[in-house]
Enzyme design. Structure first.
Site, PDB file in Angstrom:
ATOM      1  N   ASP A 372       0.845  -1.492  -0.079  1.00 18.14           N
ATOM      2  CA  ASP A 372       0.322   0.233   0.044  1.00 18.14           C
ATOM      3  C   ASP A 372       1.061   1.162  -0.079  1.00 18.14           C
ATOM      4  O   ASP A 372       2.255   1.166   0.197  1.00 18.14           O
ATOM      5  CB  ASP A 372      -0.754  -0.223   1.196  1.00 18.14           C
ATOM      6  CG  ASP A 372      -2.129   1.086   1.497  1.00 18.14           C
ATOM      7  OD1 ASP A 372      -2.294   1.254  -0.161  1.00 18.14           O
ATOM      8  OD2 ASP A 372      -2.319   1.015   2.173  1.00 18.14           O
ATOM      9  N   LYS A 522      -8.525  30.816  -1.079  1.00 19.40           N
ATOM     10  CA  LYS A 522      -7.689  30.147  -0.937  1.00 19.40           C
ATOM     11  C   LYS A 522      -8.402  28.562  -2.171  1.00 19.40           C
ATOM     12  O   LYS A 522      -9.455  28.923  -2.312  1.00 19.40           O
ATOM     13  CB  LYS A 522      -6.803  28.944  -0.155  1.00 19.40           C
ATOM     14  CG  LYS A 522      -7.364  28.453   0.825  1.00 19.40           C
ATOM     15  CD  LYS A 522      -6.347  27.340   1.829  1.00 19.40           C
ATOM     16  CE  LYS A 522      -7.013  26.320   2.251  1.00 19.40           C
ATOM     17  NZ  LYS A 522      -7.937  27.066   3.319  1.00 19.40           N
TER      18      LYS A 522
END
Length: 1035
Positions: A372, A522
């Site tokens: 993973d 943002k």
């Protein structure tokens, strides 16, 4: 249909059983297929029509009761459990234990037969049978407590299931048990809830879910009523059973319940997979077969010889049982178990916790690791990595132990002085404006505890999402006291981020002497850029023209291509006349401008690789282990991390095509080593095509994979004959972890489910720890081979007295009870000392062993039986004959003496000098001679112990006293032998006598001869490693 199947179908009930098995297999194969959900594509009217429900009123109580009766509760069905007593019985009677049980029963039968013919017969076989049973029971109990995982898998899934749900029934909003939900129910989910079923989102208010239990990626995902993707796992209008609501709220319609949910399918996959036999158990079973074959073969041969020379049938059978028992290494099972437990303890100290003892060796056999990404190869925390400020890219290097380093990737030229500068000066206006915007336009805060605030910023716990956490930690490191800075620049309005606008806005009253309000924004860089008219560069504002837009796009593509998450930032001062201090800003009906802003730059973040992972991957490559990344993350991010840690070191077909300016389809697959395969591409591959991908490419990344696909990848690797290790931390990894030859879960970030399924847990979540485990696993395999070679040799030495007893008709040189003293006494501690033997050479530079490579080889059998055992037996027989000769019985006199020697009625048997011996005198001499043989075995086994200490190196190179436990084992064995010999009553019970010291010495020359033989053998192996004799002299 095969003949066997046709015959089985003729048996009563067999056909039914076969059909059930076939149906179960079909169901399981269906579970491995991708999720087929289409409800996210339907219109609301079609959805209401399909589930016969009402969005405003919900289902009626009567309709819900009917559906509950028809479809069953919204719960996971537990798999059939194996009773604990059955598990214990498998350990008690399976594998090597079965051989010991047979030996024990044969001993008890032999004792029964002997007592039936002669009530005064010694109880040797009785004690041997009882001792074997005790050994088997104790070992089984120990092994039972060491492993017990399968039944707890479903319990871990149950913990994830929500208990209650808010639902609309009969037009009223009520709370019911989540198990009572049915298809078509209208449910309400808010922040902090677990989604009670698979639902189609009907309405959403800033709703976000944590899908990490399904995908392994912890970034919160926005949910909305809009269908955004054909793939149900990618679309935004579905929320799945047991996923956590981390923000906002939603109304949804239940479209899947219980076992039919995505989570239910994963649970069924994980619990439906059988526990495959471990590589070590395969080898032990192979060893059992060899020992059984040898023991039974010798037994049959001896039985034929005995019957041929006129021995009675009962007496012959008793004797054959002794031969079979002498071939069984009674102490080996306990030795292997203790060695594995000691190695497991050593690995635990190195942050590698072994749940299943045989997994210790399995890790050393691994030839492929499917790893993973998030939390294993990476640190599972977003960190600021680059800035784009003043039109240039700035590299950011943050460390908890060093000051932050910010440097331009390409040196900037000062327009006034013409000087080149590499380091970013923190007083640059462009940097200051970007930093101010980043610190103010955020909600994340540090967890306000004294302990947390005393840690370095990068180690502090943060309340907020991953991106804001990274920016907060960055601001704290480069500026300090971010939360205090926010308080000084009061926020007067806030528009939270939403999936439609993809930006967040806040308005502030600043403390820098400027009375004007400051808007900071943002969000997604392209959305931020389109709201800007100006760009702030080198303390100047320029029109945002095509040139600057192109520079922005170039930097955005460059950093985005590295797999980094990019956030754009802009600001604007509001005119004081229109927006004076105290102005009432409205975030719902926006009454201030959100366009015409000033672009400041962007900040990029990435989940960085763990320190040491790149080195660990390189070591795996050197060790011949293939590392494959299998992640649920985006292919670009996955590829960037794979390059960063060394999983990918060469061009993919896309890279090569771009470099050569050709289409990717024109690149020959065999010409590229590296490949990135997305989940959608994997879904289109057949099993044969997947096999080609796995074998043709040495550097592989699978991205955007589902739990079912992870399982398919593991099965594909196993089809190639590879021994596969899988790492993972999420529920989504559990089927692959269970299927792997060794499943490795994360101890810190791992879910309860993944920990229950796994064979091994990395306590520090670090991939680099696996390399330590591989080294220990390979070492234990080598050392187990040494134990078997050490034990195997002694078996023939114990068998030969019986052979000489029959063929040469001489008195028996070793009794069965004395064999037990060797196997369960003097040999146990020396065997265990191999667990402390260090590596002989660089163990990680040789390729992993193949599944076809056996622990017990023909070379081992011929070396141990044909050479070393003969030297040991010569030493033991020499000691036996010395004692006999000293007492008047020369070897020539012993030939043919067996019958007279054992006759209790004869009290005048003459020795070589004409002296007469009574039965009692002969018996005492017999004990002394058998004790000499026993001592001879003990002493020559010490030479064998050192001979097996190394395979190729000289013991002087390895260190005679380097293994301190081995030195202790020799001293302990000598002390134990003295205790057995010189303890009154005990020595008689064990058929031993308190021999004189001189009778310990006859075997000593054979010790030195065997020691020298092993050193010469290993010298020849080192000097001529490829020659036939050298290959036959090692194992």
């Amino acid at each position: 249909m095969t003949i066997k199947d046709r015959l089985l179908n003729l048996l009563p009930g067999a056909a039914g059983k076969n059909k059930k098995k076939a149906a179960a297999a079909t169901d399981f194969e269906n579970l491995k297929k991708e999720v087929t959900i289409e409800e996210h594509k339907l219109t609301l009217d079609e959805l209401v029509e399909r589930f016969q429900t009402n969005i405003e009123q919900g289902l009626t109580t009567q309709k819900a009761a009917e559906l509950l009766e028809k479809n069953g509760p919204n719960a996971l069905t537990p798999p059939p459990q194996t009773p604990e007593w059955v598990k214990f019985c498998k350990l008690l009677f399976g594998g090597f234990s079965a051989l010991l049980w047979v030996a024990a029963i044969l001993c008890l039968i032999a004792y029964g037969v002997q007592v039936g013919t002669d009530p005064t017969t010694p109880k040797d076989n009785l004690w041997l049978g009882i001792a074997l049973i005790v050994v088997v029971v104790i070992t089984a109990v120990f092994a039972y407590y060491q492993e017990s995982k399968a039944g707890k898998i479903m319990e871990s899934f149950k913990k994830m299931v929500p208990q209650q749900a808010n639902v609309m029934r009969d037009g009223r909003k009520i709370e019911i048990s989540a198990a009572d939900l049915v298809l078509g129910d209208i449910v309400f989910v808010k922040i902090g809830d677990k989604t009670p079923a698979d639902i189609r989102v009907l309405t959403a208010q800033s709703f976000k879910v944590d899908n990490s239990s399904l995908t392994g990626e912890s970034e919160p995902l926005a949910r909305s009523p809009d269908c955004t993707h054909d793939n149900p796992l990618e679309t935004k209008n579905l929320a799945f059973f047991s996923t956590f609501a981390v923000e906002g709220s939603c109304t949804g319609m239940v479209i899947r319940t219980g076992d039919n949910t995505v989570m239910g399918r994963i649970a069924a996959l994980a619990s439906g997979l059988g526990n495959d036999i471990s590589p070590l158990n395969v080898e032990i079973n192979h060893f059992v077969h060899i020992v059984t074959l040898v023991a039974v073969s010798f037994g049959i041969v001896f039985l034929i010889i005995l019957l041929a020379i006129g021995t009675g049938v009962l007496q012959a059978l008793v004797f054959v049982i002794g031969i079979i028992v002498s071939n069984v290494p009674e102490g080996l099972l306990a030795t292997i178990t203790v060695m594995l437990a000691l190695t497991a303890q050593r690995m635990a100290k190195k942050k590698c916790l072994v749940k299943n003892l045989t997994a210790v060796e399995a890790l050393g056999s691994v030839s492929t690791i499917c790893s993973d990404k998030t939390g294993t190869l990476t640190q599972n925390r977003m960190t600021v990595s680059h800035l784009w400020v003043d039109g240039a890219i700035v590299s950011v290097n943050l460390s908890p132990t060093h000051e932050p380093e910010l440097a331009f990737e390409n040196p900037l030229v000062d327009p006034k002085t013409g000087e080149e500068t590499k380091a970013l000066k923190t007083d640059r206006p462009g940097y200051q404006a970007l930093l101010r915007c980043a610190m103010l336009c955020a909600k994340a805060v540090f967890k306000p505890t004294e302990e947390n605030m005393s840690k370095p910023p990068l180690h502090r716990l943060v309340q907020g999402d991953a991106s804001e956490t990274a920016i907060l930690q960055f601001g704290e490191m480069v500026n300090g006291k971010v939360e205090e800075y926010r308080e000084k620049n009061k926020k007067v309005c806030d528009i939270p981020f939403n999936s439609a606008n993809k930006y967040q806005v806040s308005v502030h009253e600043t403390n820098d002497g400027d009375e004007r309000h400051l808007i900071v924004m943002k969000g997604a860089p392209e959305r931020i850029l389109e709201r800007c008219q100006k760009i702030f560069v080198n303390n100047n504002e320029y029109d945002l023209n095509e040139e600057w837009t192109q520079k922005f796009n170039d930097a955005y593509m460059q950093l985005g291509g590295l797999g980094e998450r990019v956030l754009g930032f802009c600001d604007m001062r509001l005119p004081l006349g229109n927006f004076p201090r105290g102005f009432s800003f409205d975030p719902d009906n926006v009454n201030f401008p959100l366009r015409g802003l000033r672009f400041l730059g962007f900040i990029t973040m990435i989940d960085p690789p763990r320190p040491g992972v790149a080195d660990a991957v390189a070591k795996c490559r050197t060790a011949g282990i293939k590392v494959i990344m299998v992640t649920g993350d985006h292919p670009i991010t996955a590829k960037a991390i794979a390059r960063g840690v060394g999983i990918i070191t060469s061009d993919t077909a896309q890279d090569l095509a771009a470099r050569l300016n050709i289409a990717p389809s024109d690149v020959e697959a065999r010409d590229v080593r590296a490949i990135v395969v997305s989940g959608s591409e994997l879904a289109e591959l057949s099993a044969q095509q997947l096999d080609e991908v796995l074998t043709l490419h040495s550097e592989i990344v699978f991205a955007r994979t589902s739990p079912q696909q992870k399982l398919i990848i593991v099965e594909g690797c196993q089809r190639q004959g590879w021994i596969v290790g899988v790492t993972g931390d999420g529920v989504n990894d559990s089927p692959a972890l269970k299927k792997a030859d060794i499943g490795i879960s994360m101890g810190i970030s791992g879910s309860d489910v993944s920990k229950q399924v796994a064979d091994m847990i990395l306590l520090d979540d670090n991939f680099a720890t696996i390399v330590t485990g591989i080294e220990e696993g390979r070492l234990i395999f080598d050392n187990l081979k040494k134990v078997i070679a050490y034990t195997f040799t002694k078996n023939l030495v114990e068998l030969l007295p019986f052979l000489v007893y029959v063929v040469a008709d001489v008195p028996l040189a070793l009794s069965t009870i004395t064999i037990l003293c060797i196997d369960l006494g003097t040999d146990i501690v020396p065997s265990i000392s191999y667990a402390y033997e260090g590596i002989e050479a660089d163990i990680l530079k040789r390729p992993p062993r193949k599944k076809t490579d056996k622990m017990v080889t023909s070379q081992m059998v011929t070396l141990c039986y044909g050479q070393i055992a003969m030297v040991e037996a010569s030493g033991a027989f020499f000691a036996y004959l010395v004692v006999m000769a000293e007492n008047g019985f020369w070897p020539s006199r012993l030939l043919g003496l067996r019958e007279a020697w054992e006759a209790k009625s004869l009290n005048d048997v003459m020795d070589s000098y004409g002296q007469e011996w009574t039965y009692e005198q002969r018996h005492n001499l017999d004990l002394a001679a058998q004790t000499a043989y026993f001592i001879g075995v003990v002493i020559t086994q010490f030479a064998n112990l050192y001979g097996n200490k190394t395979v190729r190196r000289s013991v002087f190179q390895q260190g005679l006293f380097g293994n301190r436990f081995m030195v202790f084992a020799i001293l302990f064995t000598v002390a134990l032998a003295c205790f057995l010999l010189y303890t009154p009553t005990l020595n008689r019970a064990l058929n031993l006598a308190p021999n004189r010291f001189l009778w310990w010495l006859p075997a000593v020359p054979f010790f030195f001869y065997l020691f020298a033989f092993n050193e010469a053998r290993k010298y020849f192996i080192r000097k001529y490693p490829d020659r036939y004799p050298a290959r036959q002299l090692t194992y």
